[in-house]
Design a protein around this motif. Structure first.
Motif, PDB file in Angstrom:
ATOM      1  N   TYR A 107       0.857  -1.187   0.000  1.00 38.63           N
ATOM      2  CA  TYR A 107       0.000   0.000   0.000  1.00 38.63           C
ATOM      3  C   TYR A 107       0.886   1.228   0.000  1.00 38.63           C
ATOM      4  O   TYR A 107       1.779   1.366   0.838  1.00 38.63           O
ATOM      5  N   ASN A 133      -8.850   1.215 -12.186  1.00 37.37           N
ATOM      6  CA  ASN A 133      -8.187   0.246 -11.312  1.00 37.37           C
ATOM      7  C   ASN A 133      -7.535  -0.822 -12.175  1.00 37.37           C
ATOM      8  O   ASN A 133      -8.206  -1.417 -13.033  1.00 37.37           O
ATOM      9  N   VAL A 189      -5.902  -1.406  -6.680  1.00 41.83           N
ATOM     10  CA  VAL A 189      -6.954  -0.417  -6.457  1.00 41.83           C
ATOM     11  C   VAL A 189      -6.332   0.972  -6.407  1.00 41.83           C
ATOM     12  O   VAL A 189      -5.322   1.187  -5.728  1.00 41.83           O
ATOM     13  N   GLY A 249      -7.266   4.305  -4.854  1.00 40.85           N
ATOM     14  CA  GLY A 249      -8.215   4.831  -3.880  1.00 40.85           C
ATOM     15  C   GLY A 249      -8.843   6.129  -4.358  1.00 40.85           C
ATOM     16  O   GLY A 249      -8.219   6.910  -5.083  1.00 40.85           O
ATOM     17  N   GLN A 279      -2.911   0.727  -4.124  1.00 38.71           N
ATOM     18  CA  GLN A 279      -2.821  -0.570  -3.461  1.00 38.71           C
ATOM     19  C   GLN A 279      -2.460  -1.679  -4.449  1.00 38.71           C
ATOM     20  O   GLN A 279      -2.984  -1.750  -5.556  1.00 38.71           O
ATOM     21  N   ALA A 328      -1.687  -1.428  -8.339  1.00 40.77           N
ATOM     22  CA  ALA A 328      -1.716  -0.003  -8.672  1.00 40.77           C
ATOM     23  C   ALA A 328      -0.390   0.680  -8.349  1.00 40.77           C
ATOM     24  O   ALA A 328      -0.150   1.808  -8.797  1.00 40.77           O
ATOM     25  N   SER A 333      -5.871  -6.957   2.237  1.00 37.44           N
ATOM     26  CA  SER A 333      -6.271  -7.334   0.877  1.00 37.44           C
ATOM     27  C   SER A 333      -6.105  -8.823   0.604  1.00 37.44           C
ATOM     28  O   SER A 333      -6.204  -9.257  -0.546  1.00 37.44           O
ATOM     29  N   TYR A 353     -16.789  -7.556   1.962  1.00 34.90           N
ATOM     30  CA  TYR A 353     -15.429  -7.552   1.400  1.00 34.90           C
ATOM     31  C   TYR A 353     -14.761  -8.904   1.575  1.00 34.90           C
ATOM     32  O   TYR A 353     -14.776  -9.483   2.665  1.00 34.90           O
ATOM     33  N   TYR A 389      -8.913  -9.715  -2.574  1.00 33.38           N
ATOM     34  CA  TYR A 389      -8.849  -9.948  -4.008  1.00 33.38           C
ATOM     35  C   TYR A 389      -7.545 -10.627  -4.392  1.00 33.38           C
ATOM     36  O   TYR A 389      -6.622 -10.746  -3.594  1.00 33.38           O
TER      37      TYR A 389
END
Length: 540
Positions: free
Chosen positions: A148, A167, A172, A174, A186, A189, A305, A318, A321
């Motif tokens: 992150y 994305n 991701v 944000g 994240q 990304a 994540s 959630y 992923y």
């Protein structure tokens, strides 16, 4: 005439047989004899140097098979944002303002190690927070997991990240409620940070590969390796290598700057190139060698994540992923297996781990290979049933027990009661699965004795105990950082124990770990580190 040294006068733990010896003889970087002092003297030349350990303890050099050495060197130079020194957003901003005062105007203001779950604010920093540090130059911070990143508004503009930036697969960008980027990048990304000419890893992992000139990369090697040598670590596996790291290690070796031994795990986006070049067997020398293929199944437990087939307790919508669609990851692992390449797959959640199990099972069905030693690194929260399959498929799990201490309670808060089985060494022992310890530094500081303590006690930073059934013994922990660790990188013939013919890599501790109270274990100091019979570190 060969250079010879006899070590004696202390506790010498060999990690094999009865685990003790009175003396060892080293000649030309290799161990020539192990046993009694008189036997070693009988095999030595008359001018052999005698080193009295003076009651201290010698062990084989520690081997850390999951590290990021150049990332460690890089983040050691950045501002330290770790808890408890930084426990609120105000403290984070203040630490970065101090860093700005000493950072050249043409360089980004950088910090590493924050963990929002342990901060008072209990939220991830965003671009508006970092705008308080600077509005006219880049500000960039990295979460303790490395998965992150957060940048300020100026850096977002410089990188061209807008509301229209999609994305990427496995990552991701944000966003604030109005859809504009909030500075948080994240997993996949993170590719956006390296600019148009930087290393790109796409959906094959978080991008740790900031674009820097060779002199700066060599400084990262120099700074990073000192942490290992001070901890008695003589061999490391860099768990995410691209051309950036490979070039730097080879340059450092050729310039005589590289002390620690490095095994390089190439990132999976390079598999096509490896296949084209026919790199289907290990190559390199005793200093730098090519090892396994590194893959990513899911994200980070500590960054929230990791991938599960049931929702997080902290968010019932959630599931985490994956970096790849399951079939894509499966194909990568099977291809590597068919080429005879050991794989090291980052997988934390049970659903991600299952994808790896299915892939290894298919690869073995196509081309049986009993000793390829595929790994699941972290292997944070497998089910007990999955551990039995891990045993059946001869997979080697490689967790990091210090992360239970630092992040275990945050994991429980995020995923619920199953979090107590984070890094389930007890299930590994029950099923006869190899016990390997590692650090994932700089996520935590590489310290084998701290890791042993964490694996033995299962204590968290607040003093709670997480999963009593997963405690292991000190003997198991020490082997997991020496002989079994060597086997996890196919180096047990050369490293991991004090045996005749092996490399003379040793660590000298002020006290014997097996002769102290458990709470004193982390306080034992490393006095000297030796690689190939040469002293490469001595405590002041």
């Amino acid at each position: 005439m060969c250079k010879q040294t006899i070590f004696f006068g202390g506790s010498i733990r060999t990690m094999v047989d009865n685990n003790t010896a009175e003396a060892i003889l080293v000649a030309d970087g290799l161990i020539k004899a192990v046993g009694s002092l008189s036997a070693c003297q009988a095999q030595a030349t008359s001018d052999a140097k005698l080193i009295d350990l003076d009651g201290q303890c010698m062990l084989p050099g520690f081997i850390d098979v999951h590290t990021h050495p150049m990332m460690l060197g890089m983040t050691n130079i950045w501002a330290d944002l770790s808890w408890p020194g930084v426990s609120s957003m105000d403290q984070l901003v203040e630490a970065l303002k101090k860093e700005a005062e000493k950072t050249p105007a043409d360089m980004p203001i950088c910090g590493f190690g924050f963990d929002w779950r342990r901060m008072e604010d209990k939220r991830m920093p965003n671009s508006r927070d970092l705008d308080q540090v600077a509005k006219d130059r880049p500000v960039h911070i990295m979460h303790a997991s490395g998965h992150y990143n957060v940048v300020n508004s100026y850096y977002l503009d410089t990188l061209g990240i807008t509301a229209d930036t999609p994305n990427p697969e496995g990552g991701v960008v944000g966003r604030y409620e109005d859809g504009t980027p909030n500075g948080q990048l994240q997993d996949a990304a993170c590719d956006l940070l390296t600019g148009p000419r930087g290393v790109k890893v796409y959906n094959h992992g978080p991008n740790l590969h900031m674009p820097d000139p060779m002199d700066r990369l060599l400084e990262y090697v120099r700074v990073g390796q000192m942490d290992f040598l001070k901890a008695g670590i003589t061999t490391v596996m860099d768990a995410q290598v691209t051309k950036r790291e490979a070039r730097a290690y080879l340059e450092a070796r050729d310039r005589g700057l590289l002390k620690v031994r490095v095994v390089m795990a190439y990132l999976s986006n390079l598999l096509d190139h490896m296949e084209e070049l026919g790199l289907e067997s290990p190559l390199g020398d005793q200093k730098v060698s090519a090892g396994p293929l590194k893959l990513y199944a899911d994200g980070s437990l500590t960054a929230g994540s990791a991938y599960f087939d049931e929702p997080y307790a902290s968010d019932p919508t959630y599931y985490g992923y994956t970096y790849h669609k399951p079939e894509e990851l499966k194909e990568l692992i099977v291809r590597a297996h068919e080429m005879g390449i050991q794989t090291v797959t980052h997988a934390q959640g049970a659903a991600a781990i299952q994808i790896v199990l299915d892939a290894v099972q298919e690869g073995q069905a196509r081309v049986p290979n009993e000793d390829i030693r595929h790994r699941i690194d972290h292997c944070g929260l497998p089910t007990e049933e999955q551990v039995a399959v891990i045993k059946k498929l001869r997979i080697w799990p490689v967790p990091q027990p210090q992360q239970v201490y630092h992040y275990g309670e945050g994991v429980v808060n995020a995923v619920g009661e199953k979090g107590k089985d984070y890094s389930p060494y007890g299930w590994f022992l029950k099923n006869g699965v190899p016990i390997v310890l590692s650090s994932d530094t700089p996520v935590v500081r590489a310290n084998p004795l701290d890791a042993a303590f964490a694996a033995m006690t299962r204590r968290t930073a607040s003093g709670a105990t997480l999963g009593n059934e997963h405690r292991i013994s000190l003997e198991e922990a020490l082997k997991g950082y020496t002989l079994t660790a060597a086997a996890a990188i196919h180096k047990e013939k050369d490293l991991g124990s004090l045996e005749v013919g092996k490399q003379a890599d040793m660590v000298i501790l002020e006290n014997d770990p097996l002769n102290v109270e458990i709470d004193a274990l982390p306080e034992i100091k490393v006095k000297e580190t030796w690689i190939a019979g040469e002293q490469v570190y001595a405590a002041e």
